[in-house]
Design a protein around this motif. Structure first.
Motif, short mmCIF file in Angstrom:
data_model
loop_
_atom_site.label_atom_id
_atom_site.label_comp_id
_atom_site.label_asym_id
_atom_site.label_seq_id
_atom_site.Cartn_x
_atom_site.Cartn_y
_atom_site.Cartn_z
N THR A 53 0.81 -1.23 0.00
CA THR A 53 0.00 0.00 0.00
C THR A 53 0.84 1.27 0.00
O THR A 53 0.31 2.36 0.22
N ARG A 63 -5.11 -8.19 -4.07
CA ARG A 63 -5.65 -8.51 -2.75
C ARG A 63 -4.54 -9.11 -1.90
O ARG A 63 -3.83 -10.02 -2.34
N HIS A 67 -7.76 -8.74 1.45
CA HIS A 67 -8.25 -7.37 1.37
C HIS A 67 -7.73 -6.68 0.11
O HIS A 67 -6.59 -6.88 -0.30
N ASP A 68 -8.57 -5.84 -0.46
CA ASP A 68 -8.20 -5.06 -1.63
C ASP A 68 -7.26 -3.93 -1.20
O ASP A 68 -7.60 -3.14 -0.31
N THR A 71 -8.90 -0.28 -1.72
CA THR A 71 -10.07 0.15 -0.94
C THR A 71 -10.01 -0.25 0.54
O THR A 71 -10.80 0.25 1.34
N GLU A 72 -9.11 -1.19 0.88
CA GLU A 72 -9.00 -1.66 2.26
C GLU A 72 -7.55 -1.59 2.74
O GLU A 72 -7.04 -2.51 3.37
N ALA A 75 -6.76 -2.33 6.48
CA ALA A 75 -6.83 -3.75 6.84
C ALA A 75 -5.60 -4.50 6.33
O ALA A 75 -5.10 -5.41 7.00
N VAL A 76 -5.12 -4.12 5.14
CA VAL A 76 -3.90 -4.74 4.60
C VAL A 76 -2.73 -4.45 5.52
O VAL A 76 -1.96 -5.35 5.89
#
Length: 311
Positions: A53, A63, A67-68, A71-72, A75-76
């Motif tokens: 990220t 993913r 998690h994407d 968009t996430e 969470a990643v």
């Protein structure tokens, strides 16, 4: 999390008019070691930055830990740990203080117990109260990895974790990595040492000029490269002469009393060779199967020597 810890499809990234990643696909199985190899400028660092990220992709889907990354991202980040090429420790703090700082940042329970357990696991207890500036390169790398584990990541990205370490420290890091995998952690490894990838990786991907040119297990990649042969050593010149006559395509080394016979290294072809020798009552003193190593694979796939990795 599914059986796949990391899934990337059609991943693209460009900086202005320079395409760095040109539609790559990656599948990394949970609880395994995946190694990404490639010469300088191939796109390895960009790939890691996107997966963690730190950079956004221009196309494709990614993913990580289910998690994407687009968009996430939060969470990643909660599911991963990242250890860079250079140990990210505070040299003014002791090893214990570095770990305690990470515990405080994660607001983890049982902080002191976590610190003590990690110091013991990484054999840093005796030097725990010494400034990190006094640590050897191997000790700093171990402390760096220990700090990464404070958040209990399910996936760890290791960017050249043993660069600059002596052989003993490097093998210590290998043991620690194997222990993590045995505990179910997924390791995404970039390295300039092909022996390291060969020793640790369950699967390897070779990246060149933004494209994946090969993926597979170390053995699968080696079998793609011509050069596998059976090496027969004889005790007499007469045996060498006789074997050379009956084994088509073989090459001989008279000084070493050695005959090299091309083959695929499989049991079927090896059995055929031995039957042929037995048919003519020829006995070899020694037999060994030789396959190309990852250096040969890297050169064949990228056109570069492995020295490019280390520059």
């Amino acid at each position: 999390m599914t059986d796949l810890a990391i899934m990337a499809s059609g991943l693209r990234k460009a900086y202005q008019d320079k395409v760095v990643l040109d539609g790559i696909d990656l599948d990394v199985r949970a609880g395994s070691v995946f190694s990404l190899l490639g010469p300088n400028g191939a796109g390895k660092t960009t790939t890691v930055n996107v997966l963690t990220t730190l950079a956004g992709a221009d196309g494709g889907s990614v993913r990580v830990a289910g998690h994407d990354v687009a968009t996430e991202a939060k969470a990643v980040r909660a599911a991963i740990g990242v250890t860079g090429q250079f140990a990210a420790v505070d040299e003014l703090l002791t090893g214990q203080e570095n770990l305690q700082l990470m515990v405080d940042l994660h607001r983890g329970p049982a902080g002191k117990r976590t610190v003590d357990e990690l110091l013991e696991r990484f054999e840093l207890t005796e030097s725990a109260r010494k400034p990190a500036s006094t640590y050897s390169g191997g000790m700093r790398r171990k402390l760096d990895l220990a700090m990464t584990l404070v958040g209990h990541p399910r996936i760890i990205f290791l960017d050249e974790p043993t660069t600059g370490l002596d052989p003993r420290s490097r093998r210590t890091m290998w043991s620690l990595i194997r222990e993590l995998v045995a505990d179910g952690v997924t390791i995404f490894l970039t390295t300039q040492y092909l022996e390291e990838a060969d020793q640790l990786a369950d699967r390897i991907a070779v990246l060149d000029q933004g494209r994946l040119v090969a993926q597979g297990t170390p053995d699968e990649l080696k079998r793609r490269i011509p050069g596998t042969h059976v090496r027969l050593r004889f005790t007499t010149a007469a045996e060498l002469d006789a074997a050379a006559r009956v084994l088509a395509g073989s090459t001989r080394d008279d000084e070493g009393m050695v005959l090299r016979v091309p083959g695929d290294g499989g049991t079927k072809s090896l059995r055929t060779l031995l039957d042929r020798l037995d048919e003519y009552a020829i006995a070899a003193g020694e037999l060994s199967v030789h396959t190309p190593d990852l250096d040969d694979v890297f050169l064949a796939l990228t056109g570069h020597t492995t020295e490019v990795l280390a520059k």
